[in-house]
Enzyme design. Structure first.
Site, PDB file in Angstrom:
ATOM      1  N   ALA A  61       0.856  -1.197   0.000  1.00  0.00           N
ATOM      2  CA  ALA A  61       0.000   0.000   0.000  1.00  0.00           C
ATOM      3  C   ALA A  61       0.885   1.238   0.000  1.00  0.00           C
ATOM      4  O   ALA A  61       2.025   1.197   0.461  1.00  0.00           O
ATOM      5  CB  ALA A  61      -0.876  -0.011   1.247  1.00  0.00           C
ATOM      6  N   GLY A 100       0.689  -5.140   1.016  1.00  0.00           N
ATOM      7  CA  GLY A 100      -0.415  -5.223   0.058  1.00  0.00           C
ATOM      8  C   GLY A 100       0.025  -5.845  -1.262  1.00  0.00           C
ATOM      9  O   GLY A 100      -0.794  -6.452  -1.965  1.00  0.00           O
ATOM     10  N   GLU A 103      -0.208  -9.431  -0.678  1.00  0.00           N
ATOM     11  CA  GLU A 103      -1.638  -9.758  -0.541  1.00  0.00           C
ATOM     12  C   GLU A 103      -2.314  -9.812  -1.916  1.00  0.00           C
ATOM     13  O   GLU A 103      -3.154 -10.677  -2.171  1.00  0.00           O
ATOM     14  CB  GLU A 103      -2.325  -8.738   0.371  1.00  0.00           C
ATOM     15  CG  GLU A 103      -1.824  -8.873   1.818  1.00  0.00           C
ATOM     16  CD  GLU A 103      -2.427  -7.844   2.727  1.00  0.00           C
ATOM     17  OE1 GLU A 103      -2.106  -6.654   2.558  1.00  0.00           O
ATOM     18  OE2 GLU A 103      -3.230  -8.206   3.600  1.00  0.00           O
ATOM     19  N   GLU A 123       3.785  -5.324   7.501  1.00  0.00           N
ATOM     20  CA  GLU A 123       2.874  -4.311   8.058  1.00  0.00           C
ATOM     21  C   GLU A 123       3.121  -4.077   9.548  1.00  0.00           C
ATOM     22  O   GLU A 123       2.967  -2.968  10.047  1.00  0.00           O
ATOM     23  CB  GLU A 123       1.406  -4.726   7.852  1.00  0.00           C
ATOM     24  CG  GLU A 123       0.910  -4.553   6.429  1.00  0.00           C
ATOM     25  CD  GLU A 123       1.155  -5.743   5.533  1.00  0.00           C
ATOM     26  OE1 GLU A 123       2.036  -6.574   5.859  1.00  0.00           O
ATOM     27  OE2 GLU A 123       0.479  -5.856   4.493  1.00  0.00           O
TER      28      GLU A 123
HETATM   29  C1  LIG Z   1      -5.192  -2.354   3.990  1.00  0.00           C
HETATM   30  C2  LIG Z   1      -3.703  -2.212   4.151  1.00  0.00           C
HETATM   31  C3  LIG Z   1      -2.982  -3.069   3.235  1.00  0.00           C
HETATM   32  C4  LIG Z   1      -1.684  -3.144   3.121  1.00  0.00           C
HETATM   33  C5  LIG Z   1      -0.775  -2.499   4.037  1.00  0.00           C
HETATM   34  C6  LIG Z   1       0.588  -2.293   3.404  1.00  0.00           C
HETATM   35  O1  LIG Z   1       0.892  -2.741   2.344  1.00  0.00           O
HETATM   36  S1  LIG Z   1       1.618  -1.354   4.302  1.00  0.00           S
HETATM   37  C7  LIG Z   1       3.054  -1.255   3.300  1.00  0.00           C
HETATM   38  C8  LIG Z   1       3.824  -2.507   3.397  1.00  0.00           C
HETATM   39  N1  LIG Z   1       5.047  -2.368   2.647  1.00  0.00           N
HETATM   40  C9  LIG Z   1       6.186  -2.098   3.228  1.00  0.00           C
HETATM   41  O2  LIG Z   1       6.297  -1.952   4.401  1.00  0.00           O
HETATM   42  C10 LIG Z   1       7.359  -1.951   2.296  1.00  0.00           C
HETATM   43  C11 LIG Z   1       8.075  -0.671   2.562  1.00  0.00           C
HETATM   44  N2  LIG Z   1       9.175  -0.474   1.639  1.00  0.00           N
HETATM   45  C12 LIG Z   1      10.329  -1.135   1.751  1.00  0.00           C
HETATM   46  O3  LIG Z   1      10.535  -1.974   2.569  1.00  0.00           O
HETATM   47  C13 LIG Z   1      11.398  -0.718   0.796  1.00  0.00           C
HETATM   48  O4  LIG Z   1      11.128   0.579   0.359  1.00  0.00           O
HETATM   49  C14 LIG Z   1      11.560  -1.648  -0.421  1.00  0.00           C
HETATM   50  C15 LIG Z   1      10.252  -1.821  -1.166  1.00  0.00           C
HETATM   51  C16 LIG Z   1      12.112  -2.998   0.021  1.00  0.00           C
HETATM   52  C17 LIG Z   1      12.584  -0.994  -1.405  1.00  0.00           C
HETATM   53  O5  LIG Z   1      13.779  -0.717  -0.696  1.00  0.00           O
HETATM   54  P1  LIG Z   1      14.907   0.218  -1.330  1.00  0.00           P
HETATM   55  O6  LIG Z   1      16.023   0.243  -0.340  1.00  0.00           O
HETATM   56  O7  LIG Z   1      15.167  -0.179  -2.697  1.00  0.00           O
HETATM   57  O8  LIG Z   1      14.266   1.658  -1.433  1.00  0.00           O
HETATM   58  P2  LIG Z   1      13.783   2.649  -0.285  1.00  0.00           P
HETATM   59  O9  LIG Z   1      13.384   1.940   0.917  1.00  0.00           O
HETATM   60  O10 LIG Z   1      14.804   3.725  -0.149  1.00  0.00           O
HETATM   61  O11 LIG Z   1      12.460   3.248  -0.946  1.00  0.00           O
HETATM   62  C18 LIG Z   1      12.529   4.014  -2.137  1.00  0.00           C
HETATM   63  C19 LIG Z   1      11.471   5.086  -2.044  1.00  0.00           C
HETATM   64  O12 LIG Z   1      10.192   4.475  -2.062  1.00  0.00           O
HETATM   65  C20 LIG Z   1       9.421   4.901  -0.962  1.00  0.00           C
HETATM   66  N3  LIG Z   1       8.559   3.782  -0.564  1.00  0.00           N
HETATM   67  C21 LIG Z   1       8.921   2.523  -0.362  1.00  0.00           C
HETATM   68  N4  LIG Z   1       7.875   1.768  -0.059  1.00  0.00           N
HETATM   69  C22 LIG Z   1       6.801   2.578  -0.080  1.00  0.00           C
HETATM   70  C23 LIG Z   1       5.423   2.394   0.140  1.00  0.00           C
HETATM   71  N5  LIG Z   1       4.923   1.184   0.432  1.00  0.00           N
HETATM   72  N6  LIG Z   1       4.611   3.448   0.056  1.00  0.00           N
HETATM   73  C24 LIG Z   1       5.085   4.669  -0.265  1.00  0.00           C
HETATM   74  N7  LIG Z   1       6.414   4.922  -0.497  1.00  0.00           N
HETATM   75  C25 LIG Z   1       7.236   3.878  -0.408  1.00  0.00           C
HETATM   76  C26 LIG Z   1      10.451   5.259   0.091  1.00  0.00           C
HETATM   77  O13 LIG Z   1       9.933   6.127   1.036  1.00  0.00           O
HETATM   78  C27 LIG Z   1      11.531   5.871  -0.772  1.00  0.00           C
HETATM   79  O14 LIG Z   1      11.151   7.179  -1.090  1.00  0.00           O
HETATM   80  P3  LIG Z   1      11.894   8.419  -0.452  1.00  0.00           P
HETATM   81  O15 LIG Z   1      11.307   9.587  -1.140  1.00  0.00           O
HETATM   82  O16 LIG Z   1      13.351   8.209  -0.707  1.00  0.00           O
HETATM   83  O17 LIG Z   1      11.560   8.383   1.005  1.00  0.00           O
END
Ligand SMILES: CC/C=C\CC(=O)SCCNC(=O)CCNC(=O)[C@H](O)C(C)(C)COP(=O)(O)OP(=O)(O)OC[C@H]1O[C@@H](n2cnc3c(N)ncnc32)[C@H](O)[C@@H]1OP(=O)(O)O
Length: 719
Positions: A61, A100, A103, A123
């Protein structure tokens, strides 16, 4: 944003497009709904593949949307529509399928992953649970114990482990989308009933109640007050005991509680704060995006005590060649053995070959002549460090970066003793350096942006939460720790016990209370610093005047314990007693309680009842107040930097977001009011005097934390 194409004549290919991680924003969800509908209604399409652009399936998400009103189609019906489709839908998983994203993949009928992909339901680390059916589908797919493990820890699994667990159906080393399209063609027309996970019962599990009881107990213990891990267990329990529809209802109820909780806000703040600190900036205007780091292939570590050993391991594990220098032969041999052991154990844990041959040991500082970067980790003594820096300046090739691992010494002073102060930065590691996440990169007024960029990049490569901070006594972390510890000492004088103070802090969520922590790190460390500052006066002077030093309240309690040889765990006695020197289990010590009683009597102090609230307010608000001074002084660029330091290096509970975020949650006006209250009661304690920035923020109507920068900037521009 989702793109639709027909490939191989009869496969509908849906590509999620939302860089950088294809998060499921409102536009992406709308795109999925539209393209799935299109594929299912096209009579030429026999099966469907969903993939993500740029080598990443989906990061879940869109976390940035959590704070605002929900728009666009919701996730749950979207995933149900995919699962109930009458054509097979295959997820082609490259890069990450998280939250998500996974999921969504669990709603598909088949999952094909690239061998380098990572999957998980993280999450819980954002204060949530997998509430788009993940908590109900995963246990049905892989069984309750494995699902509990993944959902309560949020850990990511490799494609190989996902295959073994049964999360994916196939792993490929080749082009994942091609493999998924081929697979989709092969399953076209097959019955999909067995592939709809929500229709499966959970695999049978003997003694379900005992399993949940055991897991819940473990989770409660490690959660330290965090509520999401507990809700995760409850949601999986619903999957194991209720029909799917009722389980989904329970998932929804639990999520509703978590979603609006302060803990979820704190944890999501931490997620973005950790990324924000990588975008560092210096008061000179130098920034992360305009400063190019130098390449570092070969590094050296000078001094192989506890810190030097850990730093050597961290560098070698990152893939660098390391010259490890220790001038004393015996220490060098001992260090070699210890470093090899750490490398071997680390490699075993990670299932890789140990990097033993990456480290070359030497007694001679000349051996570092051709390295790109040196980290000096000799004893904390400015004269010794100065000598080492002068030697290094003479020996190293031009342009070698000189870093000092110090927790307290003046980086500027050290830099000024070298011919090239622009090449000098502090790299403050935390023990054990190969384990602890935090690295403070300390710049002085003359450190070049390139030196800072190089140290920050090296920290990132080592997997550290690296935070660039200005040079001052104690930098950020230890500077804030000082008033916190002093308040804890004052509380003992006034009637508290180490047990009471530690219990209050541990219930708040700290991994260890201040006194247990002090026993672990050694009471002699602070004693040496206080002696250096001329604060320690041995002897038995009594009364109030004996507790005023250098014009402010001072508690000699720590010094008195050190005079008794009580240095903490290493001597088997400190604020607590231990079975033997080096033992870790702290037990209450009657000696300490009589000592405190005698001390109070000697100084005319009358013990009063102190409650947890006072412990928290005095210790934490004193620490937070110092944080405001640090922001005011420009030592930390923003509250996120302070919070990342405290969460990653000082045991501050992540679900409370860090000290500055916590102050924002409590309310700045309340923090100010309580500081003023305690300052009136203890006028001889300067650290209770509210910082001018805090006053200014309150006067500006207590803006939310992401707006503090504007007030700080305004303040600085008026100076
Ligand atoms: C009903 C609810 C249903 C679902 C709930 C969810 O899905 S909650 C979200 C669950 N997902 C996560 O927790 C994943 C979070 N992201 C990560 O772990 C890492 O970003 C990832 C995908 C492994 C990539 O890692 P990497 O080191 O390559 O990049 P980085 O972490 O620096 O991220 C790059 C930029 O993307 C932004 N970002 C990452 N994930 C999300 C996200 N889910 N939503 C929005 N933005 C996301 C991150 O902030 C970085 O941006 P920046 O501007 O540099 O802050």
């Amino acid at each position: 944003m989702a793109e639709y194409n027909r490939v191989s004549e009869c496969v509908g290919l849906i590509t999620l497009r939302n860089p950088p991680v294809n998060a499921l924003s409102a536009a992406v969800r709308q795109g999925i709904v539209d393209t799935v509908e299109r594929a299912l209604s096209d009579p030429n399409v026999k099966s469907v593949v969903i993939c993500g652009q740029n080598g990443i399936f989906c990061g879940g998400a869109d976390i940035k949307e959590f704070g605002s009103k929900m728009t666009g189609p919701p996730l749950i019906p979207m995933i149900h529509a995919i699962e109930s489709a009458n054509k097979p839908v295959v997820a082609a998983i490259e890069g990450s399928a998280l939250g998500g994203g996974l999921e969504l993949a669990l709603g598909c009928h088949y999952r094909i992953a690239h061998s380098k992909a990572r999957l998980g339901l993280p999450e819980v680390s954002l204060g949530l649970l997998p509430a788009a059916g993940g908590s109900q589908r995963l246990p049905r797919l892989i069984g309750v114990p494995a699902a509990l493990n993944l959902i309560t820890t949020g850990r990511h699994v490799t494609a190989a482990e996902a295959l073994q667990l049964g999360i994916v159906d196939q792993v490929t080393d080749h082009n994942t989308v091609d493999a998924a399209v081929k697979f989709a063609l092969s399953v076209a027309g097959r019955s999909l009933d067995p592939r709809r996970i929500s229709t499966h019962p959970c695999p049978q599990q003997p003694d379900l109640d005992a399993l949940f009881e055991e897991v819940m107990q473990k989770v409660r213990q490690s959660a330290r007050g965090a509520i999401a891990p507990i809700a995760c267990v409850q949601a999986v329990r619903a999957a194991a005991t209720l029909p799917y529809a009722q389980g989904m209802e329970r998932e929804r109820e639990l999520m509703a509680t978590l979603f609006t909780s302060g803990q979820a806000r704190a944890l999501q703040y931490c997620f973005f704060a950790e990324r924000a600190v990588g975008r560092w900036r210096m008061p000179s205007g130098a920034r992360w995006d305009t400063s190019k780091p130098r390449p570092v292939h070969k590094a050296a570590v000078i001094g192989l005590g506890t810190m030097g050993r850990g730093i050597t391991v961290a560098l070698a594990q990152t893939g660098l060649s390391v010259i490890a220098v220790e001038t004393q032969e015996k220490q060098l041999m001992e260090a070699k053995q210890a470093i090899s052991g750490m490398l071997e154990r680390g490699a075993k844990r990670r299932g890789v070959a140990p990097a033993l041959d990456r480290v070359i040991y030497s007694q001679n500082i000349q051996a570092v002549a051709d390295v790109d970067l040196v980290i000096e980790a000799v004893f904390e003594d400015i004269a010794l460090k100065t000598k080492v820096f002068q030697q290094l300046s003479a020996v190293c090739k031009p342009g070698t970066l000189l870093c000092t691992n110090t927790s307290a010494l003046d980086v500027d002073q050290l830099a000024s003793e070298t011919p090239n102060p622009e090449l000098v930065v502090g790299m403050h590691f935390f023990a054990p350096a190969h384990v602890m996440k935090l690295l403070e990169v300390v710049y002085g007024p003359r450190s070049s942006p390139q030196a800072v960029a190089t140290a920050m990049q090296l920290g990132k490569k080592m997997g550290k939460a690296s935070v660039a901070v200005g040079n001052c006594r104690g930098f950020v972390g230890n500077r804030m720790l000082k008033p916190y510890i002093e308040e804890a000492f004052f509380l003992l004088e006034e009637g508290a016990t180490p047990e009471l103070v530690d219990q209050a802090l541990e219930e708040f969520g700290f991994s260890m209370g201040v006194f247990r922590m002090s026993d672990l790190s050694g009471l002699d460390v602070g004693w040496r610093v206080r002696k250096g500052d001329g604060l320690v006066e041995p002897g038995t002077a009594s009364g109030r005047s004996a507790r005023i030093r250098q014009g402010r309240r001072y508690s000699p309690l720590g010094d008195l314990l050190c005079e008794e040889g009580r240095f903490g765990q290493k001597t088997g006695r400190g604020w607590y007693q231990y079975d033997k020197p080096g033992s870790r289990v702290a037990r209450s010590d009657p000696w300490l309680h009589s000592f405190l009683g005698a001390y109070r009597a000697q100084h005319g102090l009358v013990a009063r009842r102190i409650d947890h609230q006072e412990v928290l307010e005095r210790c934490l608000y004193a620490l937070i107040n110092e944080g405001f001074h640090i922001l005011d002084d420009g030592i930390a660029a923003g509250p996120e930097d302070i919070d990342v330091i405290y969460v990653s290096g000082y045991g501050w509970p992540r679900h409370r977001g860090g000290p500055m975020f916590y102050a924002n949650m409590v309310g700045l006006a309340k923090v100010l009011e309580r500081l003023e209250h305690y300052q009136q009661l203890h006028p001889e304690v300067p650290h209770l005097q509210p910082s001018s920035l805090l006053r200014r923020l309150v006067a500006s109507g207590s803006p939310p934390i992401h707006k503090w920068g504007e007030v700080i900037k305004k303040l600085h521009s008026q100076l």
